[in-house]
Write a protein that holds these residues in place. Structure first.
Motif, mmCIF file in Angstrom:
data_model
loop_
_atom_site.group_PDB
_atom_site.id
_atom_site.type_symbol
_atom_site.label_atom_id
_atom_site.label_comp_id
_atom_site.label_asym_id
_atom_site.label_seq_id
_atom_site.Cartn_x
_atom_site.Cartn_y
_atom_site.Cartn_z
ATOM 1 N N UNK A 50 0.849 -1.187 0.000
ATOM 2 C CA UNK A 50 0.000 0.000 0.000
ATOM 3 C C UNK A 50 0.892 1.247 0.000
ATOM 4 N N UNK A 51 0.704 2.160 -0.947
ATOM 5 C CA UNK A 51 1.598 3.322 -1.020
ATOM 6 C C UNK A 51 1.365 4.322 0.104
ATOM 7 N N UNK A 52 2.466 4.775 0.689
ATOM 8 C CA UNK A 52 2.460 5.832 1.703
ATOM 9 C C UNK A 52 3.409 6.921 1.243
ATOM 10 N N UNK A 53 2.914 8.123 1.068
ATOM 11 C CA UNK A 53 3.764 9.265 0.734
ATOM 12 C C UNK A 53 4.044 10.019 2.032
ATOM 13 N N UNK A 54 5.318 10.177 2.365
ATOM 14 C CA UNK A 54 5.728 10.826 3.611
ATOM 15 C C UNK A 54 6.210 12.243 3.306
ATOM 16 N N UNK A 150 -6.469 10.349 -1.956
ATOM 17 C CA UNK A 150 -6.052 10.128 -0.565
ATOM 18 C C UNK A 150 -6.973 9.122 0.118
ATOM 19 N N UNK A 151 -6.401 7.999 0.514
ATOM 20 C CA UNK A 151 -7.125 6.988 1.282
ATOM 21 C C UNK A 151 -7.220 7.405 2.744
ATOM 22 N N UNK A 152 -6.070 7.824 3.310
ATOM 23 C CA UNK A 152 -5.982 8.156 4.724
ATOM 24 C C UNK A 152 -5.003 9.310 4.915
ATOM 25 N N UNK A 153 -5.351 10.214 5.795
ATOM 26 C CA UNK A 153 -4.451 11.274 6.231
ATOM 27 C C UNK A 153 -3.990 10.952 7.642
ATOM 28 N N UNK A 154 -2.681 10.828 7.832
ATOM 29 C CA UNK A 154 -2.111 10.625 9.163
ATOM 30 C C UNK A 154 -1.203 11.821 9.419
ATOM 31 N N UNK A 356 -0.353 0.481 11.929
ATOM 32 C CA UNK A 356 -0.599 -0.954 12.048
ATOM 33 C C UNK A 356 -2.096 -1.259 12.018
ATOM 34 N N UNK A 357 -2.905 -0.332 12.515
ATOM 35 C CA UNK A 357 -4.327 -0.594 12.654
ATOM 36 C C UNK A 357 -5.206 -0.128 11.514
ATOM 37 N N UNK A 358 -4.626 0.506 10.491
ATOM 38 C CA UNK A 358 -5.441 0.981 9.363
ATOM 39 C C UNK A 358 -6.086 -0.192 8.635
ATOM 40 N N UNK A 359 -7.337 -0.025 8.198
ATOM 41 C CA UNK A 359 -7.941 -1.069 7.366
ATOM 42 C C UNK A 359 -7.151 -1.232 6.079
ATOM 43 N N UNK A 360 -7.056 -2.451 5.611
ATOM 44 C CA UNK A 360 -6.337 -2.693 4.365
ATOM 45 C C UNK A 360 -7.017 -1.993 3.204
ATOM 46 N N UNK A 361 -6.233 -1.413 2.317
ATOM 47 C CA UNK A 361 -6.798 -0.746 1.148
ATOM 48 C C UNK A 361 -7.479 -1.740 0.218
ATOM 49 N N UNK A 362 -7.146 -3.005 0.385
ATOM 50 C CA UNK A 362 -7.766 -4.012 -0.460
ATOM 51 C C UNK A 362 -9.079 -4.542 0.076
ATOM 52 N N UNK A 363 -9.440 -4.144 1.322
ATOM 53 C CA UNK A 363 -10.653 -4.680 1.941
ATOM 54 C C UNK A 363 -11.868 -3.830 1.644
#
Length: 363
Positions: A50-54, A150-154, A356-363
């Protein structure tokens, strides 16, 4: 008396869950011309993950391998890069100078760079966006402009960049410092770090302390004509950088100023920050708060140190209020017993647990 058991640092030590790794891919990407801005990037973890852009802080900070340690390397494809003008990206302010490196260097340019980098690395569809301090600002602005990506903003250590936020960090009691150095005339980080504040204030002549950002920027904008002016410019950059470095940690390590004292890092950080801060981050006032509805459908996780003196907790609270007003309850809002730095122990634990707890992007 025995003071040996007192804490001497609040930085993370053995709490890291994932090991320090070496990038499995690095590269350079030209993103603009006149001047030819080229970004340096690195990739860690699972190339098919799953891609994460930092997004690193500053503006004018740099990426670093430890930023990949928040993520499970078996699950995530982690992309780090140095933003325009800093780190290993070219031209850099520290090497090429501000006239060149700060040309075409605005928030709009940085948002566009993320789009160009995504495309070049073959990132299709949505990604996780992870940023702290200025990186939180840039992440939020990018998500407002491109919520479909954007799937998730952390986001950590929320920085909204209002004039009041900047005055808290850089102005404080500077205007009356000569007469009453310990006067609590205005709110500010100086209240908690008086010795470090003195080092920052005394670079500027007393008559120029009514606007500390403007006074520092005048030094940074100067083209040194002799060695004395070069020394002044470097001294100012290091004072600016070390002030930020000191107040970033709940317990500052003044015996080791680390990268903040390094001449090249300090010149880059200080001059780019002054460039952005004196121009209101190149954003309309309250841009993020006024556009919170644009990210109502994005899952947002917020981590903020309760004792943060670079970006006080009120900035995170304002963001949460704006999201709720837009009908978007944050997925989490974690207040850690920490200062500003991502390297503070509780903040490291919180950010790692969120990833660690994010839902999988594939789910």
């Amino acid at each position: 008396m025995d003071f040996s058991k007192l804490r001497t640092t609040s930085k993370v030590t053995e709490q890291w869950k994932y090991p320090l790794a070496v990038a499995h891919r690095t590269g350079r990407l030209q993103v603009d011309r006149d001047p030819d801005h080229t970004l340096y990037w690195e990739e860690y973890g699972n190339p098919r993950g799953e891609p994460v852009m930092v997004l690193h802080g500053g503006p004018g900070g740099t990426s670093a391998p430890y930023l990949a340690r928040f993520f499970d390397p078996a699950r995530y494809r982690v992309v780090l890069f140095d933003q325009r003008g800093c780190g290993k990206s070219e031209p850099s302010v520290a090497v090429a100078g501000p006239r060149l490196a700060l040309t075409r260097n605005t928030t709009d340019d940085l948002v566009n760079d993320i789009e160009v980098l995504r495309d070049a690395l073959g990132i299709k569809g949505k990604m996780h966006l992870f940023g702290g301090s200025w990186g939180s600002t840039l992440a939020l602005v990018y998500a407002i402009r491109h919520p479909e990506n954007v799937q998730t903003l952390i986001v950590r250590g929320i920085f909204l960049g209002s004039r009041a936020d900047l005055l808290y960090m850089y102005q404080g009691n500077a205007a009356v410092f000569t007469q009453t150095p310990y006067a609590l005339t205005e709110p500010g980080a100086y209240i908690h770090y008086p010795d470090e504040w003195r080092e920052f204030v005394e670079v500027i002549p007393p008559e120029q302390r009514v606007d500390m950002i403007a006074a520092y920027k005048a030094i940074f904008d100067m083209t040194p004509a002799n060695d004395a002016q070069k020394e002044l410019q470097l001294r100012a950059a290091q004072a600016w950088s070390m002030w930020e470095g000191a107040i970033s940690n709940l317990i500052p390590d003044n015996a080791d100023r680390g990268k903040f004292a390094n001449a090249e890092f300090a010149l880059g950080l200080a001059q780019i920050e002054a460039h952005y801060f004196s121009n209101g981050l190149f954003l309309p006032p309250d841009y993020i708060l006024n556009n919170a509805a644009r990210i109502a459908a994005v899952a947002v996780h917020i981590v903020h140190g309760r004792f943060d003196q670079v970006c006080p907790l009120t900035q995170a609270s304002q963001l949460v209020d704006a999201l709720r007003a837009a009908g978007a309850q944050p997925e989490s809002f974690v207040k850690t017993a920490a200062g500003h730095s991502a390297m503070e122990s509780e903040t490291v634990l919180a950010l790692t647990a969120i990833m660690d707890g994010l839902p999988s992007m594939g789910s």
